[in-house]
Write an enzyme that holds these catalytic residues in place. Structure first.
Site, PDB file in Angstrom:
ATOM      1  CE  LYS A  81      -3.954  -2.248   2.197  1.00  0.00           C
ATOM      2  NZ  LYS A  81      -4.917  -2.270   3.387  1.00  0.00           N
ATOM      3  CE1 TYR A  82       5.364   3.516   4.137  1.00  0.00           C
ATOM      4  CE2 TYR A  82       3.964   1.176   4.264  1.00  0.00           C
ATOM      5  CZ  TYR A  82       4.673   2.411   4.858  1.00  0.00           C
ATOM      6  OH  TYR A  82       4.736   2.450   6.317  1.00  0.00           O
ATOM      7  CB  VAL A  89       8.151   5.851  -1.082  1.00  0.00           C
ATOM      8  CG1 VAL A  89       7.267   4.979  -0.156  1.00  0.00           C
ATOM      9  CG2 VAL A  89       7.629   6.274  -2.037  1.00  0.00           C
ATOM     10  CG  ASP A  90       6.724   6.804   4.400  1.00  0.00           C
ATOM     11  OD1 ASP A  90       7.990   6.705   4.152  1.00  0.00           O
ATOM     12  OD2 ASP A  90       6.403   6.553   5.658  1.00  0.00           O
ATOM     13  CG  HIS A  99      15.235  10.482  13.535  1.00  0.00           C
ATOM     14  ND1 HIS A  99      13.981  11.114  14.244  1.00  0.00           N
ATOM     15  CD2 HIS A  99      14.766   9.410  13.166  1.00  0.00           C
ATOM     16  CE1 HIS A  99      12.797  10.232  14.120  1.00  0.00           C
ATOM     17  NE2 HIS A  99      13.340   9.352  13.545  1.00  0.00           N
ATOM     18  N   PRO A 100      14.790  13.903  13.001  1.00  0.00           N
ATOM     19  CG  PRO A 100      12.713  13.992  12.056  1.00  0.00           C
ATOM     20  CD  PRO A 100      14.035  13.413  12.110  1.00  0.00           C
ATOM     21  CE1 TYR A 120      14.349   9.193  19.874  1.00  0.00           C
ATOM     22  CE2 TYR A 120      14.504   8.870  17.583  1.00  0.00           C
ATOM     23  CZ  TYR A 120      13.922   8.797  18.813  1.00  0.00           C
ATOM     24  OH  TYR A 120      12.853   7.730  19.014  1.00  0.00           O
ATOM     25  CD  GLU A 161      16.166   4.755  11.948  1.00  0.00           C
ATOM     26  OE1 GLU A 161      15.580   5.758  11.110  1.00  0.00           O
ATOM     27  OE2 GLU A 161      15.600   4.833  13.124  1.00  0.00           O
TER      28      GLU A 161
END
Length: 324
Positions: free
Chosen positions: A95-96, A182-183, A203-204, A206, A273
């Site tokens: 569904k992505y 992609v999201d 990363h926003p 942390y 990650e």
């Protein structure tokens, strides 16, 4: 007497500098063979200073890219003279695929405008890839791959797919590569200021968090393990970039470490990650992108983030993922 003193200071300064340099460079060997890893202790780097101003350089002298730290016209002019191609990969499985249209359309408005860009879309549903009008010298290739009934497995295999794509095609088709989630959606300029040998994004969630609270993999039996007293930044897995050969080395190493963990039935806390953060700890990025280049739509604006260039969209994970 003064000459001898100056000579002594010069030699000791050189030795100390060499030790620090060795500490950063030898650890790049240490990730693959820990016997040669020279561990050094140092204070966690900050992203925002005590005066509230952003910090634009890492302790190893790599730039941290923020609004106001570069001249867009000048840097674009320099890179355009090099006639480069930027490969860009996204994974849109299950569904992505619903996120592809916004991703591509917003990229065509903001992402490396005026440069040669080649998108590579990995998907299990090629028929769901939308038709999006691409600019001059922009193209898109669809690569069919099998899906999985576990989103964790899809994430775990991305490094392998990236490694093989580079080996089979990109070594002769591109100069730089970015692998992006992609999201997401582009809201502002993302250009040549982001290019470097090896590029990561902070990363926003942390960027002002003590490293002891980073969601690193903390189990020593995992290849992604990072102790609580170590770490620079927490890097987002939604973005990895750089020269093709350097990203290939990162993807290959992470894939090897993922395979070692899998053989022991270990899955790192945040899949690839976690392994990417381990790789960047021992192989310092040559350029670090600020959270402007990876925000989250649900987060409010902050004083230090003046512009949001690229952001993860709001979604219902239960509705788009094949499993919890």
């Amino acid at each position: 007497m003064k000459v001898n003193l100056y000579l002594f200071l010069a030699l000791t300064g050189f030795s100390l500098t060499g030790l620090i340099f060795l500490g950063y460079t030898s650890t790049s060997v240490g990730y693959k063979d820990k016997r040669f890893c020279l561990k050094i202790s140092y204070k966690q780097p900050s992203v925002v200073g005590p005066d509230g101003k952003v910090i634009a350089t890492t302790p190893w002298l790599s730039p941290i890219v923020w609004e106001g730290t570069f001249d867009p016209f000048l840097i674009d002019t320099i890179y355009k003279q090099q006639n480069i191609t930027i490969a860009t990969t996204v994974f849109a499985l299950g569904k992505y695929t619903q996120f592809l249209k916004d991703f591509l359309e917003s990229a065509e408005q903001n992402y490396f405008i005026g440069f040669r860009v080649h998108y590579y879309v990995f998907t299990d549903q090629p028929e769901q890839v939308p038709e999006v009008k691409l600019g001059e010298e922009r193209q898109l290739t669809v690569l069919k791959v099998p899906s999985s009934n576990r989103w964790q497995e899809i994430t775990l295999r991305r490094m392998e797919k990236l490694e093989k794509l580079i080996e089979s095609r990109l070594v002769s088709e591109a100069d730089y590569i970015f692998s992006l989630d992609v999201d997401t959606k582009f809201y502002g300029r993302w250009g040549s200021e982001s290019l470097g040998r090896l590029v990561g994004v902070i990363h926003p969630g942390y960027y002002q968090t003590p490293r002891e609270q980073f969601p690193y993999e903390r189990r020593p039996e995992s290849q992604a393990f990072i102790p609580h007293a170590e770490g620079d930044y927490y890097y987002g897995g939604a973005v990895i970039g750089g020269l093709v050969k350097d990203v290939h080395e990162a993807a290959k190493t992470c894939r090897e470490q993922l395979d070692i963990d899998a053989a022991k039935s270990i899955e790192a806390a945040w899949q690839e990650e976690s392994h990417l953060n381990k790789y960047f700890l021992y192989n310092k990025p040559s350029k670090v992108l600020s959270p402007e280049y990876l925000w989250q739509d649900f987060k409010p604006h902050t004083n230090e983030v003046k512009i949001i260039r690229f952001s993860q969209v709001i979604k219902n994970y239960a509705a788009v993922r094949p499993n919890p």
